[in-house]
Scaffold this motif. Structure first.
Motif, mmCIF file in Angstrom:
data_model
loop_
_atom_site.group_PDB
_atom_site.id
_atom_site.type_symbol
_atom_site.label_atom_id
_atom_site.label_comp_id
_atom_site.label_asym_id
_atom_site.label_seq_id
_atom_site.Cartn_x
_atom_site.Cartn_y
_atom_site.Cartn_z
ATOM 1 N N MET A 60 0.589 -1.049 0.063
ATOM 2 C CA MET A 60 0.300 0.062 -0.039
ATOM 3 C C MET A 60 0.977 1.177 0.013
ATOM 4 N N SER A 61 -0.101 2.255 -0.421
ATOM 5 C CA SER A 61 0.856 3.959 -0.294
ATOM 6 C C SER A 61 2.215 3.619 -0.798
ATOM 7 N N ALA A 62 2.586 3.009 -2.657
ATOM 8 C CA ALA A 62 3.204 2.957 -3.443
ATOM 9 C C ALA A 62 3.051 3.852 -4.409
ATOM 10 N N ILE A 63 4.656 4.052 -4.723
ATOM 11 C CA ILE A 63 4.615 4.553 -6.611
ATOM 12 C C ILE A 63 3.966 3.527 -7.600
ATOM 13 N N VAL A 64 3.729 3.594 -7.997
ATOM 14 C CA VAL A 64 3.304 2.180 -9.240
ATOM 15 C C VAL A 64 3.220 3.035 -10.305
ATOM 16 N N GLU A 65 4.051 2.586 -11.338
ATOM 17 C CA GLU A 65 3.810 2.835 -13.253
ATOM 18 C C GLU A 65 3.999 1.831 -14.143
ATOM 19 N N THR A 66 3.117 1.627 -14.860
ATOM 20 C CA THR A 66 3.037 0.892 -15.809
ATOM 21 C C THR A 66 3.703 1.423 -16.988
ATOM 22 N N PHE A 67 4.720 0.651 -18.218
ATOM 23 C CA PHE A 67 4.788 1.460 -19.582
ATOM 24 C C PHE A 67 5.550 0.293 -20.366
ATOM 25 N N GLU A 68 5.346 0.873 -21.395
ATOM 26 C CA GLU A 68 4.970 -0.275 -22.619
ATOM 27 C C GLU A 68 5.613 0.143 -23.441
ATOM 28 N N THR A 69 6.687 -1.674 -24.098
ATOM 29 C CA THR A 69 7.257 -0.870 -25.006
ATOM 30 C C THR A 69 7.336 -1.794 -26.303
ATOM 31 N N ALA A 70 7.667 -1.339 -27.099
ATOM 32 C CA ALA A 70 8.545 -2.729 -28.342
ATOM 33 C C ALA A 70 9.381 -2.955 -29.004
ATOM 34 N N THR A 71 10.062 -3.506 -29.179
ATOM 35 C CA THR A 71 11.439 -3.756 -29.651
ATOM 36 C C THR A 71 11.798 -5.580 -30.766
ATOM 37 N N THR A 72 12.558 -5.661 -31.233
ATOM 38 C CA THR A 72 12.823 -6.053 -31.965
ATOM 39 C C THR A 72 13.367 -7.603 -31.000
ATOM 40 N N TRP A 73 13.249 -8.767 -31.499
ATOM 41 C CA TRP A 73 13.436 -9.979 -30.496
ATOM 42 C C TRP A 73 15.395 -9.702 -30.562
ATOM 43 N N THR A 118 6.062 -2.829 -15.073
ATOM 44 C CA THR A 118 5.959 -2.117 -13.824
ATOM 45 C C THR A 118 6.464 -2.084 -12.866
ATOM 46 N N VAL A 119 6.382 -0.965 -12.020
ATOM 47 C CA VAL A 119 7.553 -0.098 -10.867
ATOM 48 C C VAL A 119 6.727 0.122 -10.274
ATOM 49 N N ILE A 120 7.203 -0.684 -8.752
ATOM 50 C CA ILE A 120 6.063 -0.265 -7.374
ATOM 51 C C ILE A 120 7.490 -0.022 -6.786
ATOM 52 N N ALA A 121 6.984 1.320 -5.817
ATOM 53 C CA ALA A 121 8.798 1.489 -4.842
ATOM 54 C C ALA A 121 7.998 2.080 -3.516
ATOM 55 N N PRO A 122 8.245 2.200 -2.532
ATOM 56 C CA PRO A 122 7.666 3.302 -2.088
ATOM 57 C C PRO A 122 7.337 4.650 -1.962
ATOM 58 N N GLY A 123 6.707 5.278 -1.553
ATOM 59 C CA GLY A 123 6.880 6.581 -1.814
ATOM 60 C C GLY A 123 6.777 7.987 -1.054
ATOM 61 N N ARG A 124 7.823 8.585 -0.888
ATOM 62 C CA ARG A 124 7.150 10.125 0.123
ATOM 63 C C ARG A 124 6.094 10.898 0.417
ATOM 64 N N ARG A 125 5.667 11.241 1.654
ATOM 65 C CA ARG A 125 4.614 12.091 1.326
ATOM 66 C C ARG A 125 4.707 13.746 1.119
ATOM 67 N N GLY A 126 3.887 13.819 0.039
ATOM 68 C CA GLY A 126 4.212 15.213 -0.303
ATOM 69 C C GLY A 126 5.169 15.019 -1.652
ATOM 70 N N SER A 127 6.041 13.989 -1.708
ATOM 71 C CA SER A 127 6.979 14.043 -2.677
ATOM 72 C C SER A 127 6.742 13.048 -4.022
ATOM 73 N N LYS A 128 6.007 12.970 -4.016
ATOM 74 C CA LYS A 128 5.130 10.933 -4.198
ATOM 75 C C LYS A 128 5.205 11.037 -6.246
ATOM 76 N N VAL A 129 4.569 12.762 -6.791
ATOM 77 C CA VAL A 129 4.410 13.169 -8.023
ATOM 78 C C VAL A 129 6.184 13.638 -9.176
ATOM 79 N N ALA A 130 6.619 14.497 -8.059
ATOM 80 C CA ALA A 130 8.172 14.589 -8.190
ATOM 81 C C ALA A 130 8.804 13.126 -8.407
#
Length: 196
Positions: A60-73, A118-130
């Motif tokens: 809980m209370s984590a920075i969560v980001e998913t991002f996708e990409t594509a590349t050749t084999w 997917t990246v999941i990391a602990p965040g600090r209150r007031g600094s999560k967006v940065a």
């Protein structure tokens, strides 16, 4: 663009592998087999956990980001290793502790695949967006350096724009304003996203 006939058969299956390398090779074999399934995916153990396919619960209370990409084999193994290493290092630098960097393949084609990360990391209150901005920037730089697309199917958007501008061909950049001016003369579709 690829056009395919509508599927005539429907079936699904889940398969467990002893290693990510073996699973990746199996995914590649299916993608290049000519069977043309409409969808297939590959989740590493961490992704399986967070998708409900494995054991455990997300923090809980984590920075969560998913991002996708594509590349050749031929670039896939090095790209996945680099994302784990480099984005993992960025998470440590930004958050002061380790986070989780997982991947799965959401799309595979005869010529390449689309790793979904997917990246999941602990965040600090007031600094999560940065903190999120810094991690996202590090991920984008890793993708660019390994010649992977900044996005696959989630579209470009403002967050991806700086790297998109570096990746797109100049001829496309010159043609897009004319196309947009013809199809969207009032400029109401995503103003400022792909064009200034």
């Amino acid at each position: 663009m690829r056009l395919r006939d509508r599927p005539r058969h429907k079936a699904s299956a889940a398969v467990r592998f002893d290693s990510t390398a073996a699973a990746t090779e199996a995914l590649r074999a299916v993608a290049q087999s000519g069977m043309l399934p409409s969808n297939y995916g590959l989740l590493d153990p961490g992704e399986a956990t967070f998708s409900g396919s494995g054991d455990g619960l997300a923090r809980m209370s984590a920075i969560v980001e998913t991002f996708e990409t594509a590349t050749t084999w031929e670039r896939v193994p090095e790209l996945v290793d680099a994302v784990r290493t480099e984005v993992g290092a960025a998470v440590r630098a930004v958050c002061g502790t380790d986070g989780i960097v997982n991947h799965r393949f959401t799309h595979a084609y005869p010529d390449g695949a689309a790793p979904y990360l997917t990246v999941i990391a602990p965040g600090r209150r007031g600094s999560k967006v940065a903190m999120w901005d810094e991690i996202k920037a590090a991920a984008g730089e890793t993708l660019s350096r390994h010649r992977a697309t900044i996005t696959h199917h989630h579209a470009v958007g403002r967050d991806h724009r700086p790297r998109y501008d570096r990746q797109r061909p100049e001829l496309f950049a010159a043609a897009l304003p004319a196309v947009k001016g013809t199809l969207d003369p009032q400029g109401v579709l995503n103003p400022g996203v792909l064009l200034d």
